[in-house]
Design an enzyme around this catalytic site. Structure first.
Site: not given
Ligand SMILES: Cc1ncc(COP(=O)(O)O)c(CNc2co[nH]c2=O)c1O
Length: 398
Positions: A71-72, A153, A181, A201, A203, A239, A328
């Site tokens: 997601a980042t 989150n 989320q 994301s 995971h 890739t 994070c």
């Molecule tokens: C709302 C939201 N956006 C983006 C991210 C980033 O996701 P990633 O790029 O897959 O890491 C997270 C990860 N949030 C959390 C990661 O650890 N505890 C959390 O709440 C999130 O909760």
């Protein structure tokens, strides 16, 4: 007993997802862009994954999805792509977001601020939610993008995405939502929300780590973040991790179908409420943001007199995994930024503990967690030099 209650940080890969991924490591391992049979062998399951992904969020078709690493990356792709297209090469210079976004949004916006872009960070109301009218009031002639998360989150609070989408449509402003989320917890429909972009994301919904996606509405231009290859139609070079892409697609299929969302809304919600109610029976506890309008799996609870990190240590000793907020940010002992955004006093802002459940939790696990939490609160409050609970006549002290 081990009880995992930190699913907003990451989830277990569903074994059914893992089964779908296995062939792509040692059997069907070709590069999808190779013309020979070893590459072509990956295509059927990759197309199936894209079908699962676009139908899971009600996008138009598979062309509206690009596969990223998480997601980042998806969030940076949108925010920096709009910066290039609408600000550096256009007449805009303003972005609207919120004070409680994930650091991936906030840090990308801070970077743009360092490049001279004006950013509005909207505050949350007393319930920890962005009010749609504050978005309307913040949009200006030179606003390039509105970026508001679908679900927070830490608190699980749901934001008025469909209302905000209508406002952005009427104002002719691009609209992005970080839905990391929300997917697999509540229905996510990009067309009903009038979204131009959306990030997610795998995971977070029982898919593998290291793979995510960006929804880009058909016809909306977005300069790529990564250059150097024709993958994803040139929208994201590099890739593709085929196994992870197939896993994310199947996880989306399992997480967003009607039965799965109903299970979240019934079984998981009931377990979250069971855990939350038991903790709220302890004095001087409260749910940050209140209990309304949340994802069904999350509760952020303040327990006065108990430092969040100390509670996590106690829980971990008994086999329970939880968090004080975004992983994070968990390395430092900073106050929880979301609680700060609520205007919590500095002591309260250090007392938050987040529990985030999943479809793999059981009532037996929750009942064990309740017993451990109640005992930990007693122990830590007795140790606290600053906590002195004076029970009212009708209450028993701890
Ligand atoms: C709302 C939201 N956006 C983006 C991210 C980033 O996701 P990633 O790029 O897959 O890491 C997270 C990860 N949030 C959390 C990661 O650890 N505890 C959390 O709440 C999130 O909760």
């Amino acid at each position: 007993m081990e009880v995992y209650l930190d699913n907003n940080a990451t989830t277990m890969v569903d074994p059914l997802v893992f089964e779908q991924m296995k062939p792509f490591f040692c059997e069907t391992y070709g590069n999808p862009n190779s013309l020979h049979r070893f590459g072509a062998g990956t295509h059927p399951k990759m197309m199936e994954a894209l079908d699962y992904l676009y139908t899971g969020i009600n996008a138009d078709d598979e062309d509206d999805i690009i596969i990223t690493s998480n997601a980042t990356e998806s969030i940076n792709t949108v925010i920096k792509g709009v910066w290039v297209d609408e600000i550096l090469n256009g007449d805009k210079n303003h972005i609207v977001t919120s004070e409680v976004e994930h650091p991936a949004v906030t840090a990308a916006c801070r970077f743009l601020e360092s490049q001279g872009v004006s950013i509005t960070y909207l505050p949350v109301n007393e319930n920890g939610v962005i009010e749609a009218n504050t978005v309307r009031d913040s949009i200006k002639e030179d606003t390039a993008l509105v970026s508001i998360m679908w679900a927070n989150n830490e608190t699980g609070k749901l934001f008025p995405i469909e209302e905000i989408g209508q406002i952005c449509k009427e104002a002719n402003v691009l609209f992005h939502s970080d839905a990391t989320q929300a997917i697999g917890k509540v229905p996510v429909d990009v067309q009903k929300a009038n979204l131009d972009f959306m990030s997610f994301s795998a995971h977070k919904f029982h898919g593998p780590k290291g793979v995510g996606g960006t929804y880009i509405k058909k016809g909306v231009k977005l300069t790529p973040l990564l250059h150097g290859g024709e993958q994803m139609g040139g929208k994201r070079a590099g890739t593709v991790d085929v196994a992870s892409m197939v896993g994310m697609g199947y996880a989306m299929h399992l997480a967003t179908n009607e039965m799965a969302l109903a299970y979240e809304d019934n079984h998981v919600r009931k377990l979250r409420d069971r855990l939350e109610s038991a903790i709220l029976e302890l004095p001087e506890t409260l749910v940050i943001g209140g209990t309304e309008n949340r994802t069904p799996n999350t509760t952020l609870i303040s327990i006065r007199g108990v430092e969040g990190e100390s509670m996590l240590w106690d829980l971990n000793q008994k086999g329970i995994g939880a968090s004080t907020g975004s992983a994070c940010a968990s390395e430092d002992l900073e106050a929880n930024p979301v609680m700060n955004a609520f205007g919590s006093d500095s002591e309260l802002a250090h007392t938050g503990v987040r529990f985030s459940l999943s479809r793999f939790n059981t009532q037996e696990q929750i009942d064990y967690a309740i017993e451990v939490i109640v005992n930990a609160v007693k122990r830590l409050r007795n140790l606290s030099s600053s906590y002195a609970y004076a029970p009212k006549s009708h209450e028993s002290g701890l």
